[in-house]
Design an enzyme around this catalytic site. Sequence first.
Site, mmCIF file in Angstrom:
data_model
loop_
_atom_site.group_PDB
_atom_site.id
_atom_site.type_symbol
_atom_site.label_atom_id
_atom_site.label_comp_id
_atom_site.label_asym_id
_atom_site.label_seq_id
_atom_site.Cartn_x
_atom_site.Cartn_y
_atom_site.Cartn_z
ATOM 1 N N GLY A 1 -2.459 2.174 10.208
ATOM 2 C CA GLY A 1 -1.380 2.909 9.573
ATOM 3 C C GLY A 1 -1.956 4.006 8.702
ATOM 4 C CD GLN B 1 -3.417 6.223 3.528
ATOM 5 O OE1 GLN B 1 -2.572 5.991 4.385
ATOM 6 N NE2 GLN B 1 -4.515 5.495 3.419
ATOM 7 C CB CYS C 1 -6.076 0.725 1.580
ATOM 8 S SG CYS C 1 -5.347 2.353 1.398
ATOM 9 C CG LEU C 2 -7.877 3.969 6.722
ATOM 10 C CD1 LEU C 2 -7.173 4.959 7.632
ATOM 11 C CD2 LEU C 2 -9.226 3.574 7.300
ATOM 12 C CG HIS D 1 -0.574 -0.618 2.896
ATOM 13 N ND1 HIS D 1 -1.544 -1.398 2.296
ATOM 14 C CD2 HIS D 1 -1.120 0.623 3.006
ATOM 15 C CE1 HIS D 1 -2.619 -0.646 2.046
ATOM 16 N NE2 HIS D 1 -2.384 0.582 2.477
ATOM 17 C CD GLU D 2 0.356 3.070 5.978
ATOM 18 O OE1 GLU D 2 0.109 4.043 5.237
ATOM 19 O OE2 GLU D 2 -0.530 2.290 6.361
ATOM 20 C CG HIS E 1 -0.480 4.907 1.056
ATOM 21 N ND1 HIS E 1 -1.480 5.039 0.128
ATOM 22 C CD2 HIS E 1 -0.955 4.061 2.005
ATOM 23 C CE1 HIS E 1 -2.525 4.288 0.505
ATOM 24 N NE2 HIS E 1 -2.227 3.683 1.630
#
Length: 180
Positions: A45, A50, A94-95, A136-137, A140
């Site tokens: 995702g 991000q 998480c990236l 989660h997204e 963000h």
Amino acid sequence: MIRRVLTYPDPALTVEAAPVASIDGRTVALLDDLAETMYAAPGIGLAATQVGVAERAIVLDVPGEEGKQGTGLLKLVNPTIAAREGIIVWEEGCLSVPDLTATVERARRILLRGWTPEQNEVEIEADGLLAVALQHELDHLDGTLFLDRLSRLKRDLYRKRQQKLARQGRPSGERRTHVL
Ligand SMILES: [Zn+2]
């Protein structure tokens, strides 16, 4: 085009993204870039936040659990959660928060509404990993990292460890699953 994924503590990650006013060619290109960047990372995702774009757009490609089929590539604009129920605790990565996985508590099932790049309104009923990934997204897009959902002690430990790694040079080659 693969874009650079911002990492903690980049201030752009704390910005609340604005709704997309109209889905145009620029939005379509942004979603394509997000997908390309997510697959290259690799992650399951990625939110526009991000890559430093403060607009409400996300992509996901969530693998199926227990032999079930995965979602395939999902591109969503202006996603909102219309309903949530239950509690699930999941180990997240998480990236934008390298070298950390931690358990986070979220809603087990959600009903999500949003728009596709083709300007169709969609409803997604999600549970398990997909529900976790969507929440989660969406976090963000609100400028929230999963780090913000951990205890202050865990956050401080992570910050100190990252500072130490920055001084020493980062070891490479660590691979985690399910980074969002
Ligand atoms: Zn993330």
